[in-house]
Design a protein around this motif. Structure first.
Motif, PDB file in Angstrom:
ATOM      1  N   UNK A  33       0.685  -1.232   0.027  1.00  0.00           N
ATOM      2  CA  UNK A  33       0.326  -0.132   0.076  1.00  0.00           C
ATOM      3  C   UNK A  33       0.999   1.866  -0.345  1.00  0.00           C
ATOM      4  N   UNK A  34       0.162   1.850  -0.588  1.00  0.00           N
ATOM      5  CA  UNK A  34       1.173   3.385  -0.778  1.00  0.00           C
ATOM      6  C   UNK A  34       0.856   4.189   0.576  1.00  0.00           C
ATOM      7  N   UNK A  35       1.802   5.070   1.362  1.00  0.00           N
ATOM      8  CA  UNK A  35       1.963   5.186   2.063  1.00  0.00           C
ATOM      9  C   UNK A  35       2.482   4.726   3.399  1.00  0.00           C
ATOM     10  N   UNK A  36       2.607   3.852   3.355  1.00  0.00           N
ATOM     11  CA  UNK A  36       3.273   2.625   4.330  1.00  0.00           C
ATOM     12  C   UNK A  36       4.788   3.031   4.372  1.00  0.00           C
ATOM     13  N   UNK A  37       5.172   3.786   5.223  1.00  0.00           N
ATOM     14  CA  UNK A  37       6.673   3.698   5.985  1.00  0.00           C
ATOM     15  C   UNK A  37       7.074   2.891   6.318  1.00  0.00           C
ATOM     16  N   UNK A  38       7.159   2.192   7.090  1.00  0.00           N
ATOM     17  CA  UNK A  38       7.725   1.145   7.714  1.00  0.00           C
ATOM     18  C   UNK A  38       6.315  -0.764   8.135  1.00  0.00           C
ATOM     19  N   UNK A  39       7.009  -1.415   8.103  1.00  0.00           N
ATOM     20  CA  UNK A  39       6.463  -2.368   9.301  1.00  0.00           C
ATOM     21  C   UNK A  39       7.048  -3.150   9.959  1.00  0.00           C
ATOM     22  N   UNK A  40       6.733  -3.567  11.024  1.00  0.00           N
ATOM     23  CA  UNK A  40       7.366  -4.622  12.226  1.00  0.00           C
ATOM     24  C   UNK A  40       6.079  -5.617  12.499  1.00  0.00           C
ATOM     25  N   UNK A  41       6.317  -6.778  13.008  1.00  0.00           N
ATOM     26  CA  UNK A  41       5.674  -7.911  13.368  1.00  0.00           C
ATOM     27  C   UNK A  41       6.300  -8.484  14.618  1.00  0.00           C
ATOM     28  N   UNK A  42       5.770  -8.941  15.569  1.00  0.00           N
ATOM     29  CA  UNK A  42       6.720  -9.093  16.464  1.00  0.00           C
ATOM     30  C   UNK A  42       5.593 -10.663  17.691  1.00  0.00           C
ATOM     31  N   UNK A  43       6.447 -11.634  18.543  1.00  0.00           N
ATOM     32  CA  UNK A  43       5.905 -12.062  18.829  1.00  0.00           C
ATOM     33  C   UNK A  43       5.684 -12.476  20.209  1.00  0.00           C
ATOM     34  N   UNK A  44       4.649 -13.289  20.910  1.00  0.00           N
ATOM     35  CA  UNK A  44       5.019 -13.029  22.484  1.00  0.00           C
ATOM     36  C   UNK A  44       6.201 -13.403  23.555  1.00  0.00           C
ATOM     37  N   UNK A  45       6.069 -12.717  24.568  1.00  0.00           N
ATOM     38  CA  UNK A  45       7.187 -12.582  25.531  1.00  0.00           C
ATOM     39  C   UNK A  45       6.380 -13.197  26.560  1.00  0.00           C
ATOM     40  N   UNK A  46       6.820 -13.672  27.479  1.00  0.00           N
ATOM     41  CA  UNK A  46       6.873 -13.790  28.429  1.00  0.00           C
ATOM     42  C   UNK A  46       5.467 -13.334  29.697  1.00  0.00           C
ATOM     43  N   UNK A  47       6.158 -12.007  29.483  1.00  0.00           N
ATOM     44  CA  UNK A  47       4.443 -10.716  29.293  1.00  0.00           C
ATOM     45  C   UNK A  47       3.207 -10.732  29.020  1.00  0.00           C
ATOM     46  N   UNK A  48       3.366 -11.312  27.740  1.00  0.00           N
ATOM     47  CA  UNK A  48       2.168 -11.501  27.043  1.00  0.00           C
ATOM     48  C   UNK A  48       2.522 -12.752  26.311  1.00  0.00           C
ATOM     49  N   UNK A  49       2.329 -13.983  27.185  1.00  0.00           N
ATOM     50  CA  UNK A  49       2.259 -15.198  26.511  1.00  0.00           C
ATOM     51  C   UNK A  49       2.049 -15.689  25.309  1.00  0.00           C
ATOM     52  N   UNK A  50      -0.167 -14.848  24.490  1.00  0.00           N
ATOM     53  CA  UNK A  50      -0.466 -15.357  23.667  1.00  0.00           C
ATOM     54  C   UNK A  50      -0.145 -13.836  22.491  1.00  0.00           C
ATOM     55  N   UNK A  51       0.267 -12.988  22.907  1.00  0.00           N
ATOM     56  CA  UNK A  51      -0.036 -12.058  22.198  1.00  0.00           C
ATOM     57  C   UNK A  51       0.688 -11.683  20.816  1.00  0.00           C
ATOM     58  N   UNK A  52       0.760 -11.077  19.209  1.00  0.00           N
ATOM     59  CA  UNK A  52       1.037 -11.061  17.634  1.00  0.00           C
ATOM     60  C   UNK A  52       1.194  -9.368  17.574  1.00  0.00           C
ATOM     61  N   UNK A  53       2.252  -9.266  17.762  1.00  0.00           N
ATOM     62  CA  UNK A  53       1.184  -7.291  16.931  1.00  0.00           C
ATOM     63  C   UNK A  53       2.315  -7.383  15.739  1.00  0.00           C
ATOM     64  N   UNK A  54       1.968  -5.992  15.424  1.00  0.00           N
ATOM     65  CA  UNK A  54       2.186  -5.596  13.797  1.00  0.00           C
ATOM     66  C   UNK A  54       1.458  -3.870  13.882  1.00  0.00           C
ATOM     67  N   UNK A  55       3.305  -3.653  14.238  1.00  0.00           N
ATOM     68  CA  UNK A  55       3.882  -2.641  13.968  1.00  0.00           C
ATOM     69  C   UNK A  55       3.304  -1.413  12.411  1.00  0.00           C
ATOM     70  N   UNK A  56       2.883  -0.645  12.120  1.00  0.00           N
ATOM     71  CA  UNK A  56       3.256  -0.343  10.900  1.00  0.00           C
ATOM     72  C   UNK A  56       2.644   1.414  10.979  1.00  0.00           C
TER      73      UNK A  56
END
Length: 101
Positions: A33-56
């Motif tokens: 998509x136009x206008x996307x500057x950056x994109x990162x994804x991340x998997x869980x840590x012990x503090x958030x054991x079931x949470x995945x994130x995407x930061x755009x």
């Protein structure tokens, strides 16, 4: 710039399959998509054991509308990814620019 943080709660038994599909389906669904500057994804840590994130990071609101529609404050789930997600949320923030050193 607008920072978009998508969070998804994924059952532990689906982590491996979800991570693979997150990279194969979700990342390409956003990258083109136009206008996307950056994109990162991340998997869980012990503090958030079931949470995945995407930061755009997006240049402007119009770019987010092109990507996710006029209700861009709602999560945009690519076809086939919803079967993994117990719950999800999306938050948006305007960047505070840091001084240049």
């Amino acid at each position: 710039m607008i920072i978009r943080i998508f969070k998804a709660i994924i059952p532990e038994e689906l982590h491996g399959e979800f991570e693979m599909k997150f990279k194969e389906i979700s990342v390409p669904a956003v990258e083109n998509y136009n206008g996307l500057i950056s994109l990162e994804i991340a998997k869980p840590t012990k503090w958030y054991p079931n949470e995945f994130i995407m930061i755009s990071r997006w240049d402007k609101e119009e770019d987010l509308i092109e990507f996710a529609g006029h209700n861009w404050n709602k999560a945009h789930i690519p076809t086939g990814m919803g079967i993994y997600i117990d719950s999800c949320s999306v938050d948006h923030y305007h960047e505070i620019e840091l001084p240049k050193f």
